[in-house]
Scaffold this active site. Structure first.
Site, mmCIF file in Angstrom:
data_model
loop_
_atom_site.group_PDB
_atom_site.id
_atom_site.type_symbol
_atom_site.label_atom_id
_atom_site.label_comp_id
_atom_site.label_asym_id
_atom_site.label_seq_id
_atom_site.Cartn_x
_atom_site.Cartn_y
_atom_site.Cartn_z
ATOM 1 N N ASP A 109 0.862 -1.175 0.000
ATOM 2 C CA ASP A 109 0.000 0.000 0.000
ATOM 3 C C ASP A 109 0.905 1.233 0.000
ATOM 4 O OD1 ASP A 109 -2.338 1.687 0.426
ATOM 5 O OD2 ASP A 109 -1.575 1.912 2.466
ATOM 6 N N SER A 167 -2.687 0.767 -4.798
ATOM 7 C CA SER A 167 -3.213 1.915 -4.055
ATOM 8 C C SER A 167 -4.589 2.347 -4.548
ATOM 9 C CB SER A 167 -2.233 3.082 -4.221
ATOM 10 O OG SER A 167 -2.753 4.278 -3.694
ATOM 11 N N ASN A 168 -5.328 3.009 -3.646
ATOM 12 C CA ASN A 168 -6.550 3.717 -4.033
ATOM 13 C C ASN A 168 -6.229 4.960 -4.870
ATOM 14 O OD1 ASN A 168 -8.608 2.127 -3.005
ATOM 15 N ND2 ASN A 168 -8.730 3.194 -1.041
ATOM 16 N N TYR A 215 -0.195 5.109 0.714
ATOM 17 C CA TYR A 215 -0.414 6.209 1.671
ATOM 18 C C TYR A 215 -0.489 5.670 3.102
ATOM 19 C CZ TYR A 215 -1.499 8.605 -2.661
ATOM 20 O OH TYR A 215 -1.422 9.112 -3.930
ATOM 21 N N ARG A 271 -7.018 13.372 6.299
ATOM 22 C CA ARG A 271 -6.805 11.954 6.049
ATOM 23 C C ARG A 271 -8.056 11.137 6.400
ATOM 24 N NH1 ARG A 271 -4.961 7.767 3.198
ATOM 25 N NH2 ARG A 271 -4.213 6.038 4.464
#
Lengths: 223, 223
Positions: free
Chosen positions: B11, B117-118, B13, B42
């Protein structure tokens, strides 16, 4: 708007009932820790319902609520024992109504009123019974019947099917920004009960109405 | 475990990069407010990705990140002007790597490494370039290619299809409890990088490994 509304639908937790009224009992069991336990509990309860929906790992809101409590107690370095958990979970059936709720509900004429919640029936029915507000509602609608948490379109569709109206004939009220966003996305009329004086969620789905409490509903019910 | 692992997937972030490294610039623009702006930013970024997935209202992570920033600035009573937003969003392409990351990545032999990742590619590629870590990774996998945010099963399936291995041959590493839960639910091997010393999520999906940082990975890459 009011002339086109045929059903008035209430979210339950945070909207009719104050989930943080468990703080008193939490403080009795864990002195000085009630506020933080309650805040994390609620935050994780919502997060876990989202995650279970996203993962396709549905469990009832009763289980989710218990799991979130265990996380909260662990995060705040408190002992997780069966008796404390049982006592706090039991408080979820005895939450306080927000102060204006009874007054607003008693103005009801022949309109259709419903509750629509992520809560399972084994949580909702005792809660409404204990608060003596059961008789105000024509429908108690739980996502547990279709195992799709709000804010999925499927959840709001379940409520709509239950009510038997068109979606623009439903006024949905919730204090939860994410719930109002989901309802608006689905096509309900919405009133955001902004009890926390928070900004509108930045999701390009503005609520139709923003109220500080349920008081403005009185006028619509008596009209 | 290590002999069966064929792909090491990170991942981005919170796992490779510290999202809260934007606090410094946030404090320059909004003195004394950097920490709270960053925390809310966040939290809302994650919440908005969940909500958009749940509602079927996908927008790219770039849009979600901007929307979450606008919410955060509004909540903390700060002026939302284009220049401040642009400066903070630009910081998302210049986040700090966690201190151990370069050292761990340079131990890589002939193993396959990937990020998953998103984040959309217009965020991920400049970020990896600016940090000069692009060359360590054989694959850059973004959910934006299928518009299904983690932690949906579809998102992890997309990563798996991209990698071309069996799911139990993938070690997925994330600092985000919800991401590790989703990956475990899908069937990846998981290592939770518990940078915040948090409790394990109470979702009946325990991570296979729990590490304080990425340092334990060094041994697996050099083995």
């Amino acid at each position: 708007m009011q002339s086109t509304i045929k059903a008035f639908v209430f979210d339950v937790y945070g909207t009719l009932f104050d989930v943080h009224s468990i703080q008193q009992v939490a403080n009795e069991i864990f002195p000085g820790k009630g506020t933080e336990i309650s805040q994390t509990w609620r935050q994780k309860q919502i997060e876990y319902s989202f995650l279970r929906q996203l993962m396709g790992q549905y469990k009832s809101f009763k289980q989710v609520t218990k799991d979130a409590l265990v996380y909260s107690l662990t995060l705040h370095d408190q002992k997780v024992d069966d008796e404390s958990v049982k006592r706090l979970i039991d408080q979820y059936l005895h939450l306080d109504l927000y102060p204006e709720v009874i007054d607003v509900l008693t103005t009801k004429g022949d309109q259709k009123l419903a509750v629509f919640s992520n809560g399972s029936r084994d949580m909702l029915e005792p809660l409404l019974d204990n608060a003596k507000v059961n008789s105000f509602f024509d429908h108690i609608i739980s996502v547990d019947d279709i195992k799709n948490y709000k804010p999925t379109p499927a959840s709001y569709m379940h409520a709509l099917n239950h009510l038997g109206f068109n979606r623009e004939e439903v006024l949905f009220m919730s204090s939860n920004g994410w719930d109002i966003t989901g309802a608006k996305s689905f096509g309900f009329h919405t009133a955001w009960i902004n009890r926390g004086q928070l900004p509108v969620e930045v999701l390009q789905l503005h609520p139709d109405n923003e109220w500080e409490s349920l008081v403005p509903l009185k006028e619509m019910l008596t009209a």
